[in-house]
Design an enzyme around this catalytic site. Sequence first.
Site, PDB file in Angstrom:
ATOM      1  N   GLY A  87       0.848  -1.188   0.000  1.00 20.35           N
ATOM      2  CA  GLY A  87       0.000   0.000   0.000  1.00 20.35           C
ATOM      3  C   GLY A  87       0.876   1.227   0.000  1.00 20.35           C
ATOM      4  O   GLY A  87       2.105   1.128   0.156  1.00 20.35           O
ATOM      5  N   GLN A  94       3.405   9.781   1.847  1.00 26.81           N
ATOM      6  CA  GLN A  94       4.624   9.059   1.449  1.00 26.81           C
ATOM      7  C   GLN A  94       5.186   9.538   0.124  1.00 26.81           C
ATOM      8  O   GLN A  94       6.291   9.161  -0.261  1.00 26.81           O
ATOM      9  CB  GLN A  94       4.359   7.549   1.372  1.00 26.81           C
ATOM     10  CG  GLN A  94       4.102   6.934   2.748  1.00 26.81           C
ATOM     11  CD  GLN A  94       3.980   5.430   2.635  1.00 26.81           C
ATOM     12  OE1 GLN A  94       2.908   4.916   2.347  1.00 26.81           O
ATOM     13  NE2 GLN A  94       5.076   4.721   2.838  1.00 26.81           N
ATOM     14  N   CYS A 111       7.737  -0.828   5.763  1.00 29.20           N
ATOM     15  CA  CYS A 111       7.176   0.413   5.227  1.00 29.20           C
ATOM     16  C   CYS A 111       8.123   0.993   4.187  1.00 29.20           C
ATOM     17  O   CYS A 111       9.334   1.032   4.412  1.00 29.20           O
ATOM     18  CB  CYS A 111       6.980   1.413   6.372  1.00 29.20           C
ATOM     19  SG  CYS A 111       6.265   2.976   5.846  1.00 29.20           S
ATOM     20  N   LEU A 112       7.562   1.446   3.075  1.00 33.46           N
ATOM     21  CA  LEU A 112       8.395   2.034   2.012  1.00 33.46           C
ATOM     22  C   LEU A 112       9.127   3.280   2.500  1.00 33.46           C
ATOM     23  O   LEU A 112      10.149   3.661   1.927  1.00 33.46           O
ATOM     24  CB  LEU A 112       7.517   2.402   0.805  1.00 33.46           C
ATOM     25  CG  LEU A 112       6.815   1.243   0.091  1.00 33.46           C
ATOM     26  CD1 LEU A 112       5.915   1.778  -1.010  1.00 33.46           C
ATOM     27  CD2 LEU A 112       7.826   0.250  -0.463  1.00 33.46           C
ATOM     28  N   HIS A 145      -2.328   0.025   8.580  1.00 35.95           N
ATOM     29  CA  HIS A 145      -1.002   0.619   8.383  1.00 35.95           C
ATOM     30  C   HIS A 145      -1.113   1.876   7.507  1.00 35.95           C
ATOM     31  O   HIS A 145      -0.538   2.922   7.842  1.00 35.95           O
ATOM     32  CB  HIS A 145      -0.070  -0.419   7.735  1.00 35.95           C
ATOM     33  CG  HIS A 145       1.294   0.096   7.407  1.00 35.95           C
ATOM     34  ND1 HIS A 145       2.441  -0.340   8.044  1.00 35.95           N
ATOM     35  CD2 HIS A 145       1.713   1.026   6.487  1.00 35.95           C
ATOM     36  CE1 HIS A 145       3.488   0.306   7.539  1.00 35.95           C
ATOM     37  NE2 HIS A 145       3.073   1.136   6.595  1.00 35.95           N
ATOM     38  N   GLU A 146      -1.859   1.768   6.412  1.00 34.96           N
ATOM     39  CA  GLU A 146      -1.996   2.919   5.504  1.00 34.96           C
ATOM     40  C   GLU A 146      -2.811   4.035   6.152  1.00 34.96           C
ATOM     41  O   GLU A 146      -2.493   5.222   6.000  1.00 34.96           O
ATOM     42  CB  GLU A 146      -2.630   2.496   4.176  1.00 34.96           C
ATOM     43  CG  GLU A 146      -1.848   1.444   3.397  1.00 34.96           C
ATOM     44  CD  GLU A 146      -0.374   1.755   3.258  1.00 34.96           C
ATOM     45  OE1 GLU A 146      -0.007   2.938   3.167  1.00 34.96           O
ATOM     46  OE2 GLU A 146       0.421   0.795   3.241  1.00 34.96           O
ATOM     47  N   HIS A 152      -0.793   6.216   8.337  1.00 35.98           N
ATOM     48  CA  HIS A 152       0.029   7.219   7.633  1.00 35.98           C
ATOM     49  C   HIS A 152      -0.687   8.567   7.522  1.00 35.98           C
ATOM     50  O   HIS A 152      -0.054   9.616   7.637  1.00 35.98           O
ATOM     51  CB  HIS A 152       0.358   6.734   6.209  1.00 35.98           C
ATOM     52  CG  HIS A 152       1.599   5.902   6.128  1.00 35.98           C
ATOM     53  ND1 HIS A 152       2.835   6.363   6.522  1.00 35.98           N
ATOM     54  CD2 HIS A 152       1.799   4.634   5.679  1.00 35.98           C
ATOM     55  CE1 HIS A 152       3.739   5.411   6.326  1.00 35.98           C
ATOM     56  NE2 HIS A 152       3.138   4.354   5.821  1.00 35.98           N
TER      57      HIS A 152
END
Length: 190
Positions: free
Chosen positions: A48, A53, A101-102, A143-144, A147
Amino acid sequence: MVLDITQIGNPVLREICEEVPEDVLEQDDFQAFIDDLIETKRHANGAGIAAPQVGEPFRIFVVEVKNNPRYPYKPEAELTICVNPKITFLTDERFENYEGCLSIPDLRGKVPRCPHIRVEALDRHGKAFTREVKGITAGTFQHEFDHIDGILFPDRVTDPHTLSTWNEFKERHEDGVRVEVEAIVAKWGE
Ligand code: ZN
């Protein structure tokens, strides 16, 4: 267009993001931004990605899991774009999910997540939808969602001893996690 991914330490990742106004959502340049967000997620092999991000503090994120080399054991999840989402927990139960996480290179850790949630959001064209999401996929949505409230997964790691680089994870933890994930998928179906 593939966008640059912001990294931990960048204050945009700690902002409470703003709702996307409907007139902004329908603009061509915002629609192009959504395409870029999806392309960037796919390019980076993320499960995601959320707007902060890529440096945009808006309440929008994308989830999609398909043949993902970063998470080979994750069940597939169809492409879902959530604009101005709300998440409701539908059970008091929690499961431990090994996340990455990216925006946090080379770190993974175990995070408690709710295995049954309701997601209410607008799609990319402003149409409201409601979806129940379970298991591992529910963890990805949480998780998303975190953010867009400026929360990163290490904030939620309850046992810092679970923190691991990706190589150490692959070598020491992935087999065990695969068994845990299979049990979660068997119980919750996702
Ligand atoms: Zn993330």
